[in-house]
Design a protein around this motif. Structure first.
Motif, PDB file in Angstrom:
ATOM      1  N   GLN A  19     112.600  -9.586  91.455  1.00  0.00           N
ATOM      2  CA  GLN A  19     113.907 -10.237  91.390  1.00  0.00           C
ATOM      3  C   GLN A  19     113.927 -11.533  92.215  1.00  0.00           C
ATOM      4  O   GLN A  19     114.752 -12.402  91.983  1.00  0.00           O
ATOM      5  N   ASP A  20     113.018 -11.611  93.185  1.00  0.00           N
ATOM      6  CA  ASP A  20     112.957 -12.762  94.091  1.00  0.00           C
ATOM      7  C   ASP A  20     112.232 -13.909  93.394  1.00  0.00           C
ATOM      8  O   ASP A  20     111.052 -13.817  93.063  1.00  0.00           O
ATOM      9  N   LYS A  21     112.928 -15.012  93.167  1.00  0.00           N
ATOM     10  CA  LYS A  21     112.360 -16.173  92.459  1.00  0.00           C
ATOM     11  C   LYS A  21     111.316 -16.907  93.299  1.00  0.00           C
ATOM     12  O   LYS A  21     110.511 -17.648  92.763  1.00  0.00           O
ATOM     13  N   THR A  22     111.331 -16.696  94.603  1.00  0.00           N
ATOM     14  CA  THR A  22     110.381 -17.403  95.464  1.00  0.00           C
ATOM     15  C   THR A  22     109.096 -16.593  95.708  1.00  0.00           C
ATOM     16  O   THR A  22     108.176 -17.075  96.378  1.00  0.00           O
ATOM     17  N   ALA A  23     109.021 -15.377  95.164  1.00  0.00           N
ATOM     18  CA  ALA A  23     107.854 -14.526  95.390  1.00  0.00           C
ATOM     19  C   ALA A  23     106.638 -15.067  94.640  1.00  0.00           C
ATOM     20  O   ALA A  23     106.746 -15.645  93.555  1.00  0.00           O
ATOM     21  N   ASP A  24     105.486 -14.875  95.235  1.00  0.00           N
ATOM     22  CA  ASP A  24     104.217 -15.294  94.644  1.00  0.00           C
ATOM     23  C   ASP A  24     103.939 -14.434  93.402  1.00  0.00           C
ATOM     24  O   ASP A  24     103.871 -13.199  93.502  1.00  0.00           O
ATOM     25  N   PRO A  25     103.778 -15.056  92.216  1.00  0.00           N
ATOM     26  CA  PRO A  25     103.539 -14.286  90.991  1.00  0.00           C
ATOM     27  C   PRO A  25     102.283 -13.407  91.060  1.00  0.00           C
ATOM     28  O   PRO A  25     102.256 -12.316  90.510  1.00  0.00           O
ATOM     29  N   ALA A  26     101.246 -13.861  91.753  1.00  0.00           N
ATOM     30  CA  ALA A  26     100.027 -13.061  91.882  1.00  0.00           C
ATOM     31  C   ALA A  26     100.302 -11.798  92.698  1.00  0.00           C
ATOM     32  O   ALA A  26      99.797 -10.717  92.375  1.00  0.00           O
ATOM     33  N   THR A  27     101.100 -11.909  93.731  1.00  0.00           N
ATOM     34  CA  THR A  27     101.450 -10.755  94.565  1.00  0.00           C
ATOM     35  C   THR A  27     102.304  -9.774  93.773  1.00  0.00           C
ATOM     36  O   THR A  27     102.124  -8.555  93.864  1.00  0.00           O
ATOM     37  N   VAL A  28     103.245 -10.329  92.981  1.00  0.00           N
ATOM     38  CA  VAL A  28     104.099  -9.485  92.150  1.00  0.00           C
ATOM     39  C   VAL A  28     103.239  -8.739  91.127  1.00  0.00           C
ATOM     40  O   VAL A  28     103.410  -7.527  90.915  1.00  0.00           O
ATOM     41  N   ALA A  29     102.282  -9.425  90.516  1.00  0.00           N
ATOM     42  CA  ALA A  29     101.395  -8.793  89.527  1.00  0.00           C
ATOM     43  C   ALA A  29     100.524  -7.720  90.184  1.00  0.00           C
ATOM     44  O   ALA A  29     100.330  -6.637  89.620  1.00  0.00           O
ATOM     45  N   LEU A  42     101.239  -6.003  92.892  1.00  0.00           N
ATOM     46  CA  LEU A  42     102.124  -4.889  93.227  1.00  0.00           C
ATOM     47  C   LEU A  42     102.492  -4.090  91.970  1.00  0.00           C
ATOM     48  O   LEU A  42     102.569  -2.861  92.006  1.00  0.00           O
ATOM     49  N   GLY A  43     102.677  -4.803  90.862  1.00  0.00           N
ATOM     50  CA  GLY A  43     102.959  -4.123  89.584  1.00  0.00           C
ATOM     51  C   GLY A  43     101.783  -3.262  89.142  1.00  0.00           C
ATOM     52  O   GLY A  43     101.965  -2.153  88.625  1.00  0.00           O
ATOM     53  N   GLN A  44     100.569  -3.772  89.357  1.00  0.00           N
ATOM     54  CA  GLN A  44      99.365  -3.000  89.013  1.00  0.00           C
ATOM     55  C   GLN A  44      99.256  -1.754  89.896  1.00  0.00           C
ATOM     56  O   GLN A  44      98.928  -0.674  89.409  1.00  0.00           O
ATOM     57  N   LEU A  45      99.536  -1.908  91.177  1.00  0.00           N
ATOM     58  CA  LEU A  45      99.507  -0.767  92.093  1.00  0.00           C
ATOM     59  C   LEU A  45     100.575   0.251  91.695  1.00  0.00           C
ATOM     60  O   LEU A  45     100.331   1.462  91.704  1.00  0.00           O
ATOM     61  N   ARG A  46     101.739  -0.248  91.335  1.00  0.00           N
ATOM     62  CA  ARG A  46     102.822   0.634  90.872  1.00  0.00           C
ATOM     63  C   ARG A  46     102.376   1.440  89.664  1.00  0.00           C
ATOM     64  O   ARG A  46     102.583   2.655  89.596  1.00  0.00           O
ATOM     65  N   GLN A  47     101.722   0.798  88.709  1.00  0.00           N
ATOM     66  CA  GLN A  47     101.232   1.475  87.504  1.00  0.00           C
ATOM     67  C   GLN A  47     100.164   2.517  87.859  1.00  0.00           C
ATOM     68  O   GLN A  47     100.161   3.621  87.331  1.00  0.00           O
ATOM     69  N   THR A  48      99.270   2.155  88.766  1.00  0.00           N
ATOM     70  CA  THR A  48      98.221   3.081  89.199  1.00  0.00           C
ATOM     71  C   THR A  48      98.820   4.321  89.844  1.00  0.00           C
ATOM     72  O   THR A  48      98.410   5.449  89.545  1.00  0.00           O
ATOM     73  N   LEU A  49      99.800   4.127  90.732  1.00  0.00           N
ATOM     74  CA  LEU A  49     100.436   5.258  91.393  1.00  0.00           C
ATOM     75  C   LEU A  49     101.227   6.110  90.404  1.00  0.00           C
ATOM     76  O   LEU A  49     101.250   7.346  90.519  1.00  0.00           O
ATOM     77  N   PHE A  50     101.837   5.488  89.430  1.00  0.00           N
ATOM     78  CA  PHE A  50     102.570   6.240  88.407  1.00  0.00           C
ATOM     79  C   PHE A  50     101.617   7.134  87.622  1.00  0.00           C
ATOM     80  O   PHE A  50     101.884   8.318  87.416  1.00  0.00           O
ATOM     81  N   MET A  51     100.503   6.567  87.199  1.00  0.00           N
ATOM     82  CA  MET A  51      99.527   7.369  86.444  1.00  0.00           C
ATOM     83  C   MET A  51      98.927   8.462  87.326  1.00  0.00           C
ATOM     84  O   MET A  51      98.695   9.579  86.874  1.00  0.00           O
ATOM     85  N   GLY A  52      98.672   8.151  88.593  1.00  0.00           N
ATOM     86  CA  GLY A  52      98.143   9.161  89.515  1.00  0.00           C
ATOM     87  C   GLY A  52      99.113  10.304  89.726  1.00  0.00           C
ATOM     88  O   GLY A  52      98.728  11.477  89.705  1.00  0.00           O
ATOM     89  N   VAL A 100     106.481   1.784  96.578  1.00  0.00           N
ATOM     90  CA  VAL A 100     105.840   0.633  95.926  1.00  0.00           C
ATOM     91  C   VAL A 100     106.712   0.118  94.789  1.00  0.00           C
ATOM     92  O   VAL A 100     106.869  -1.092  94.606  1.00  0.00           O
ATOM     93  N   SER A 101     107.294   1.036  94.034  1.00  0.00           N
ATOM     94  CA  SER A 101     108.164   0.623  92.927  1.00  0.00           C
ATOM     95  C   SER A 101     109.382  -0.130  93.442  1.00  0.00           C
ATOM     96  O   SER A 101     109.796  -1.142  92.857  1.00  0.00           O
ATOM     97  N   GLY A 102     109.954   0.334  94.551  1.00  0.00           N
ATOM     98  CA  GLY A 102     111.095  -0.372  95.145  1.00  0.00           C
ATOM     99  C   GLY A 102     110.715  -1.773  95.589  1.00  0.00           C
ATOM    100  O   GLY A 102     111.464  -2.730  95.362  1.00  0.00           O
ATOM    101  N   GLU A 103     109.535  -1.902  96.215  1.00  0.00           N
ATOM    102  CA  GLU A 103     109.063  -3.231  96.615  1.00  0.00           C
ATOM    103  C   GLU A 103     108.849  -4.124  95.404  1.00  0.00           C
ATOM    104  O   GLU A 103     109.199  -5.303  95.415  1.00  0.00           O
ATOM    105  N   PHE A 104     108.259  -3.561  94.357  1.00  0.00           N
ATOM    106  CA  PHE A 104     107.997  -4.329  93.144  1.00  0.00           C
ATOM    107  C   PHE A 104     109.305  -4.818  92.524  1.00  0.00           C
ATOM    108  O   PHE A 104     109.407  -5.992  92.126  1.00  0.00           O
ATOM    109  N   MET A 105     110.268  -3.916  92.436  1.00  0.00           N
ATOM    110  CA  MET A 105     111.561  -4.299  91.841  1.00  0.00           C
ATOM    111  C   MET A 105     112.230  -5.410  92.646  1.00  0.00           C
ATOM    112  O   MET A 105     112.743  -6.370  92.078  1.00  0.00           O
ATOM    113  N   ALA A 106     112.194  -5.269  93.971  1.00  0.00           N
ATOM    114  CA  ALA A 106     112.818  -6.294  94.820  1.00  0.00           C
ATOM    115  C   ALA A 106     112.072  -7.614  94.713  1.00  0.00           C
ATOM    116  O   ALA A 106     112.685  -8.685  94.605  1.00  0.00           O
ATOM    117  N   MET A 107     110.745  -7.556  94.706  1.00  0.00           N
ATOM    118  CA  MET A 107     109.938  -8.773  94.660  1.00  0.00           C
ATOM    119  C   MET A 107     110.025  -9.449  93.287  1.00  0.00           C
ATOM    120  O   MET A 107     110.009 -10.681  93.201  1.00  0.00           O
TER     121      MET A 107
END
Length: 157
Positions: free
Chosen positions: A66-76, A78-88, A57-64
């Motif tokens: 960096q992508d200027k065409t990515a949907d900001p809501a999707t990036v956010a 994915l970032g929230q999921l990344r944070q959840t998995l990190f805390m878990g 998930v972190s790799g996807e988040f980092m790649a997304m």
């Protein structure tokens, strides 16, 4: 100060067989910590991420990100999921560390019991040796270097 989940929180078949015996109890043992980490936190992490690990998930988040065409809501999201998995993962690591130290404590306890039993046995053997020493007549004693030599063992032919 973790209280083991109970009721509807453990109705999932991936959780109930492992946590029902601890339902509603305060988490105080290594076995409880392992059950909570592996069969409650990990199950919820896998459901949230569709089985993906934090690293994926972190790799996807980092790649997304960096992508200027990515949907900001999707990036956010994915970032929230990344944070959840990190805390878990962090909480699971802490709980599994507690499980490891709990296991080492149990092993140390039984080692101490064995050491005390062994010391009691050695005390008893020492006492029996002293008692035996006092019950053997002086003429029957075998003393090293005292002039009396023990009889040689018979030859095996």
């Amino acid at each position: 100060k973790i209280t083991m989940p109970s009721g509807k929180a453990i109705e999932d078949p991936a959780i109930k067989p492992y946590l029902s015996q601890y339902a509603g109890q305060e988490l105080t043992t290594g076995a409880q910590a392992k059950a909570y980490a592996d069969h409650y936190i990990l199950v919820h992490m896998n459901k949230a991420s569709a089985g993906k690990t934090y690293e994926e998930v972190s790799g996807e988040f980092m790649a997304m990100s960096q992508d200027k065409t990515a949907d900001p809501a999707t990036v956010a999201e994915l970032g929230q999921l990344r944070q959840t998995l990190f805390m878990g993962n962090t909480l699971r690591g802490l709980l599994l560390n507690a499980y490891a130290f709990g296991t080492m404590g149990v092993i140390a306890w039984w080692g101490a019991v064995a050491a005390f039993v062994g010391s009691g046995l050695m005390f008893l053997l020492g006492f029996l040796g002293i008692w035996h020493r006092r019950t053997v007549p002086v003429e029957e004693e075998v003393r090293l270097g005292a002039g009396r030599v023990a009889a040689p063992a018979p030859a095996v032919g």
